[in-house]
Design an enzyme around this catalytic site. Structure first.
Site, short mmCIF file in Angstrom:
data_model
loop_
_atom_site.label_atom_id
_atom_site.label_comp_id
_atom_site.label_asym_id
_atom_site.label_seq_id
_atom_site.Cartn_x
_atom_site.Cartn_y
_atom_site.Cartn_z
CE LYS A 185 145.91 -3.02 -45.26
NZ LYS A 185 144.95 -2.18 -44.36
CD GLN A 196 142.31 -3.20 -41.82
OE1 GLN A 196 143.35 -3.53 -42.12
NE2 GLN A 196 141.23 -3.06 -42.64
CG ASP A 250 146.17 3.53 -42.49
OD1 ASP A 250 146.44 3.10 -43.63
OD2 ASP A 250 145.40 2.84 -41.82
#
Ligand code: NAD
Length: 295
Positions: free
Chosen positions: A54, A98, A121
């Site tokens: 990422k 995460q 997200d």
């Protein structure tokens, strides 16, 4: 029939190029590039690989990424304090925590603490609600990528029979909402669905997001269906080597479908590209700039 391969890597590369091409205009308007903060707790090796990918892709797109590493022993309050700091930092457009988090930290509590307008997200209930009610917001990356692949492959989805297998908040539910918004007729199947094969047989579009290796058989598919395989399952061979397979029996499906995503190289690359896209979208929304055309 041999299904065409839907090349997720190529689609993702094009999307990253489009995002990168839009960054200079944002920078000219705001005096800075879009910023993504990635928070990692502990040292889960799988998470480390995802995060490295990422961060590397963010740099490719010309955006700034800031990694925050916290020890696995950090308290829930400590993590929430970091999220509050990032919420208040104007140079941060996107915040990604995460998952999974250590067991002493409540995932839901942390995800809900992220400012909805920085929730790249798309997991915050406010963004889930915006998606469900057709308001602009941030949509989870994996289903966004799947929809892009479908639109590029099929074109207009209006009236198409679609089945989404799996009802997670991360993939299945938002995927069903996106397909509904695109005017497909959507069946959302899950572990309690009766006669899954019968439902799949009616579908022009099949999105499998289950986590069961090769659950969907080629013989279930309607000839000419378009298949998006989200599953990423690592299976072990008897010789000790491992292989990544999807939720669809690929060779069987390829003989029946019109187009299919491979695993790996299908949905996976799109997920990361959509994270960059979402960071740009969040930056524009926060700055009151118009949305970037073509994203
Ligand atoms: P999840 O475990 O949260 O949800 C799985 C869903 O599948 C559940 O809703 C369950 O009801 C359904 N299900 C389970 N067994 C079933 C069965 N036999 N028949 C029908 N439905 C069944 O999983 P998730 O987070 O949605 O992920 C699903 C898969 O997608 C996993 O393999 C995951 O690794 C993969 N994934 C890939 C990406 C990517 O970027 N490629 C991103 C997220 C998830």
């Amino acid at each position: 029939m041999t299904a065409a391969l839907i090349d997720g890597k190529a689609h993702a590369a094009t999307l990253v190029e489009r995002v990168a091409a839009a960054v200079p205009a944002f920078a000219a308007a705001r005096g800075r590039v879009p910023g993504l903060a990635v928070v990692v707790v502990g040292d889960n090796p799988a998470s480390a690989v995802y995060v490295r990918n990422k961060l590397a892709r963010t740099a490719t797109a010309g955006m700034r990424s800031i990694e925050h590493r916290l020890p696995a022993t950090v308290s829930e309050a400590g993590l929430l304090a970091l999220v509050a700091t990032l919420n208040a930092d104007d140079a941060v457009d996107g915040i990604l925590v995460q998952l999974p988090l250590p067991p002493h930290i409540d995932d839901a509590k942390v995800l809900v603490a992220i400012a909805p307008d920085k929730d790249v997200d798309g997991f915050h209930p406010v963004n889930a609600g915006r998606l469900a009610t057709g308001l602009p917001g941030l949509v989870p990356c994996t289903p966004t990528g799947c929809l892009m692949l479908l639109k590029d492959t099929v074109g207009d989805l209006s009236g198409a029979e679609a089945i989404v297998i799996g009802r997670s908040n991360i993939v299945g539910k938002p995927m069903a909402a996106l397909l509904t918004a695109a005017s497909a007729t959507v069946t959302l199947a899950h572990s309690r669905t009766r006669d899954l094969a019968g439902h799949v047989a009616r579908a022009d579009i099949v999105v499998a997001a289950v986590g069961v290796p090769e659950l969907v058989r080629g013989a279930w598919l309607k000839p000419g269906a378009v298949v998006i395989d989200v599953g990423m399952n690592r299976i072990a061979h008897t010789d000790g080597t491992t292989k990544l397979v999807g939720d669809v029996a690929f060779a069987e499906a390829r003989a029946v479908a019109a187009a299919i995503t491979p695993v790996p190289g299908g949905v996976g690359p799109m997920t990361i590209a959509c994270l960059l896209r979402n960071t740009l979208v969040a930056a524009h929304l926060r700055a009151g700039l118009p949305p970037v055309v073509g994203l």
